[in-house]
Design a protein around this motif. Sequence first.
Motif, PDB file in Angstrom:
ATOM      1  N   HIS A 336    -103.370-100.983 -97.231  1.00  0.00           N
ATOM      2  CA  HIS A 336    -102.684-102.272 -97.349  1.00  0.00           C
ATOM      3  C   HIS A 336    -103.147-103.054 -98.584  1.00  0.00           C
ATOM      4  CE1 HIS A 336    -101.153-101.537 -93.343  1.00  0.00           C
ATOM      5  NE2 HIS A 336    -102.386-101.349 -92.913  1.00  0.00           N
ATOM      6  N   TYR A 338    -103.029-103.545-102.717  1.00  0.00           N
ATOM      7  CA  TYR A 338    -102.088-103.297-103.807  1.00  0.00           C
ATOM      8  C   TYR A 338    -102.598-103.956-105.084  1.00  0.00           C
ATOM      9  CZ  TYR A 338     -99.081-102.537 -99.715  1.00  0.00           C
ATOM     10  OH  TYR A 338     -98.562-102.124 -98.524  1.00  0.00           O
ATOM     11  N   LYS A 377     -91.239-108.863-107.176  1.00  0.00           N
ATOM     12  CA  LYS A 377     -92.173-107.738-107.083  1.00  0.00           C
ATOM     13  C   LYS A 377     -92.936-107.727-105.768  1.00  0.00           C
ATOM     14  CE  LYS A 377     -92.747-107.271-112.078  1.00  0.00           C
ATOM     15  NZ  LYS A 377     -92.170-105.908-112.118  1.00  0.00           N
ATOM     16  N   THR A 381     -88.061-105.350-101.429  1.00  0.00           N
ATOM     17  CA  THR A 381     -88.059-104.358-100.359  1.00  0.00           C
ATOM     18  C   THR A 381     -89.209-103.352-100.477  1.00  0.00           C
ATOM     19  OG1 THR A 381     -86.480-103.039-101.658  1.00  0.00           O
ATOM     20  CG2 THR A 381     -85.576-104.518 -99.983  1.00  0.00           C
ATOM     21  N   THR A 382     -89.698-103.104-101.685  1.00  0.00           N
ATOM     22  CA  THR A 382     -90.811-102.164-101.850  1.00  0.00           C
ATOM     23  C   THR A 382     -92.113-102.875-102.226  1.00  0.00           C
ATOM     24  OG1 THR A 382     -90.264-101.800-104.195  1.00  0.00           O
ATOM     25  CG2 THR A 382     -89.225-100.351-102.571  1.00  0.00           C
ATOM     26  N   GLY A 383     -92.125-104.191-102.162  1.00  0.00           N
ATOM     27  CA  GLY A 383     -93.294-104.945-102.577  1.00  0.00           C
ATOM     28  C   GLY A 383     -94.379-105.018-101.516  1.00  0.00           C
ATOM     29  N   ALA A 386     -93.313-107.230 -98.605  1.00  0.00           N
ATOM     30  CA  ALA A 386     -92.006-107.003 -98.004  1.00  0.00           C
ATOM     31  C   ALA A 386     -92.105-107.121 -96.487  1.00  0.00           C
ATOM     32  CB  ALA A 386     -91.472-105.625 -98.388  1.00  0.00           C
ATOM     33  N   ARG A 388     -91.723-106.117 -92.920  1.00  0.00           N
ATOM     34  CA  ARG A 388     -91.605-104.790 -92.313  1.00  0.00           C
ATOM     35  C   ARG A 388     -91.591-104.930 -90.794  1.00  0.00           C
ATOM     36  NH1 ARG A 388     -94.954-104.242 -96.828  1.00  0.00           N
ATOM     37  NH2 ARG A 388     -94.246-102.692 -98.335  1.00  0.00           N
TER      38      ARG A 388
END
Length: 389
Positions: A336, A338, A377, A381-383, A386, A388
Amino acid sequence: MLTTIPLTPALIRGALELEPTAHGLLPHRLPAAARAQNTDPQLAMAESQPSGVRLALRTAATVVELDTLPTKRLYPGAPQRPDGVYDLLVDGELTARGTVPGGRTLVIDLATGRGEARPGAEPGTLRFDGLDAREKDVEIWLPHQETTELVALRADAPVEPLPARGHRVWVHHGSSVSHGSDAAGPSTTWPARAAALGGVDLVNLGFGGSALLDPFTARALRDTPADLLSLKFGINLVNADLMRLRALGPALHGFLDTVREGHPETPLLVVSALYCRIHEDTPGPAAFDTSALGEGRLSFVATGDPAEVPAGRLTLRTVREEMARVVASRTASDPHLYYLDGTELYGAEDYAARPLPDELHPDPETHLRIAERFAAKAFGTTGAFAARA
């Protein structure tokens, strides 16, 4: 007829602590335990400036008044700052702005950073009127760069705390750009605007000059409830000339370890510095540009020697490389976690088109552009942030 509304913690968002004073309440963005371990006057000033702190109300009032006691900053020999701006948001839309003149004064020595507090006038009044006589969400964002004591709140209709909307809480830590330096108002700093775009509630722990990997700040982040976390480091580590490359990696690991003690699985985004021409390849410390001061402008220069970079002096390039390395070394055991290179938010091409006016801080329009890029960013959807299932 206006009625006095008690200033309760339920009406105030974005502060980690509310200190009772002789006049009312002073919002803090670091808790007392952290403040007790700090010896830096810059950080003491920055954490007391309520960036991201706002009154959040549900009311049908057509008039709202807020009494505050501001503390203005005075820098002898430098251009003076305007009064702090308050933003009124109605149902999430910026509707009006205001200021509160007068108050106390903090006279700051440019050479040492030390401040001398001077007593000032009685509290002043901020008034917003002509509001629609219907139930609505009302937020008053406090000045992001002006220490502000809350004294009294009045309205011509009952006021309740803004109900929880189920929004995720985003806690962000960074430097003066995250604090909001040179943004037009407190709701249009890049973190505030990014939070609005992402549909989250912001707790802004951006401290001007003070994103320095302090352990007490890490513990404050550890202990603050959060659904999303971001940490933005780089510029202060260079322009304060705080440490050498040997210390940076372990210090960042330690900071992340502490934060993870309280948030083991919270999405955590580490962000490196925006592009800053003067410090890309030149170490700190940063200093005031005396020629600019002579012209009545505020600007900064880098005073370090690039020849000392191989020996461990930090530049923004070396800091970004080390931050990326540290994050990459942890992701196998921390899925988790990034990393975002800050030049994706503001890079060399952006500087060529819209330079940093004082060589360190973006102008109001650039704050908004950074916010849009961060939101795309981080919340896309891919950040890292995002939503989930």
